[in-house]
Design a protein around this motif. Sequence first.
Motif, PDB file in Angstrom:
ATOM      1  N   THR A  22      -9.517  -7.221  19.712  1.00 40.46           N
ATOM      2  CA  THR A  22     -10.995  -7.551  20.342  1.00 40.46           C
ATOM      3  C   THR A  22     -11.227  -6.097  21.579  1.00 40.46           C
ATOM      4  OG1 THR A  22      -9.193  -8.739  21.536  1.00 40.46           O
ATOM      5  CG2 THR A  22     -10.347 -10.564  19.812  1.00 40.46           C
ATOM      6  N   ARG A  23     -10.463  -5.667  22.232  1.00 42.74           N
ATOM      7  CA  ARG A  23     -10.357  -5.058  22.606  1.00 42.74           C
ATOM      8  C   ARG A  23      -9.770  -3.714  22.178  1.00 42.74           C
ATOM      9  NH1 ARG A  23     -11.398  -8.232  28.260  1.00 42.74           N
ATOM     10  NH2 ARG A  23     -13.667  -8.491  28.196  1.00 42.74           N
ATOM     11  N   SER A  24     -10.170  -2.469  23.020  1.00 44.54           N
ATOM     12  CA  SER A  24      -9.856  -1.217  22.887  1.00 44.54           C
ATOM     13  C   SER A  24      -9.189  -0.486  23.907  1.00 44.54           C
ATOM     14  CB  SER A  24      -9.027  -0.699  21.703  1.00 44.54           C
ATOM     15  OG  SER A  24     -10.624   0.209  21.215  1.00 44.54           O
ATOM     16  N   PHE A  25      -9.080   0.608  24.568  1.00 39.20           N
ATOM     17  CA  PHE A  25      -9.126   0.772  26.222  1.00 39.20           C
ATOM     18  C   PHE A  25      -8.189   2.578  25.954  1.00 39.20           C
ATOM     19  CE2 PHE A  25      -6.295  -2.449  26.769  1.00 39.20           C
ATOM     20  CZ  PHE A  25      -5.198  -2.409  27.804  1.00 39.20           C
ATOM     21  N   THR A  26      -8.896   3.613  26.364  1.00 38.56           N
ATOM     22  CA  THR A  26      -7.988   4.704  25.979  1.00 38.56           C
ATOM     23  C   THR A  26      -7.172   5.106  27.293  1.00 38.56           C
ATOM     24  OG1 THR A  26      -9.671   5.572  28.005  1.00 38.56           O
ATOM     25  CG2 THR A  26     -10.374   5.339  24.920  1.00 38.56           C
ATOM     26  N   ALA A  27      -5.798   5.625  26.532  1.00 37.86           N
ATOM     27  CA  ALA A  27      -4.753   6.313  28.048  1.00 37.86           C
ATOM     28  C   ALA A  27      -4.244   6.708  26.613  1.00 37.86           C
ATOM     29  CB  ALA A  27      -3.329   5.100  27.973  1.00 37.86           C
TER      30      ALA A  27
END
Length: 318
Positions: free
Chosen positions: A204-209
């Motif tokens: 549902t969501r993805s985020f950078t790291a």
Amino acid sequence: MGDRAMVRWTVPSLLVAAGAFAATPSVGDETDHRLAGTLLAITGAGGGDLIRMRTDGSGRRVLARDVQSAAFSPDGRRIAFARSGDIYVMPAAGGSARRVVGGPYRSGNPTWSPDGTRLAYDSCTSGLLCDIFSARVDGAASIVKLTSGRSRPGDACEGEAFVGFSSPAWNPRGGTIAAAMSCWSEEDPMLLGAYVDASGTGVTRSFTARAFGSPDWAPDGARLAYRNRAGDAALDEAAIFTMRRDGSQNRRLTPLRSNTDTINNADGPTWSPDGTHLAYAKASSTTSGVPTQTWIIDSTGRHRWLVATGIVPQDWAR
């Protein structure tokens, strides 16, 4: 992954931009503090004896051998653990273990659903090409594949053909599972973070790291602790961060290099039952940088202390 469109969710501070913060901590000795609850831990970084112990490192009891990862059930009465690619459940006080997940693939990192009826886990077909699955704890044939291992245009993996998922953490207040998401690229492999729908509709969501990993939800389900590489990439230095569920209030809790810390590779945060502290693993050797010590830090990042050496924390229960 279902028909739900993946939403790209970028949190710039996860890239260790300005605004990430860690207070200068005070460092105590291993006898300074004893907090409420019981720690679940494993001897050795790659797997070993599964033990219960008090939060000051005393009262250690071996529960099982050759364990790679483990977690308490929400009520603290059972333990799920991974051994040799299978998932088992046993009483938290010790006793016989029952296999819940087996088969030809290597499974690990079990995490419990809030009601204690299901386990989510990662399972790898080869190497790090893994997906997240869930299965009923009672052994009923109801395995659900929660991720597809494929990328789609517009997601955080930017169209890479293969995406691997690992280290699931089930939110104690709802149907969201946090996980690490690997984007396979020969030129620039990435390890990102993702929220996976526990019902099986996909990411549902993805985020950078730089190198997201080992997520763990606070007991109220509002905050997430995780590992992120934040120091010298050549040394693979990593720190423990926390953020709110929506990505705000992102902050680094554990230090990088300082007068009291010559190596700071940290991993495996786990929240205390009241959400005021975290236990985590920290490297003690500048030779390998492998986290092999158990430390506890308060949720402000101001106070931390060594609990045990040669032991890696897994979970914390009342």
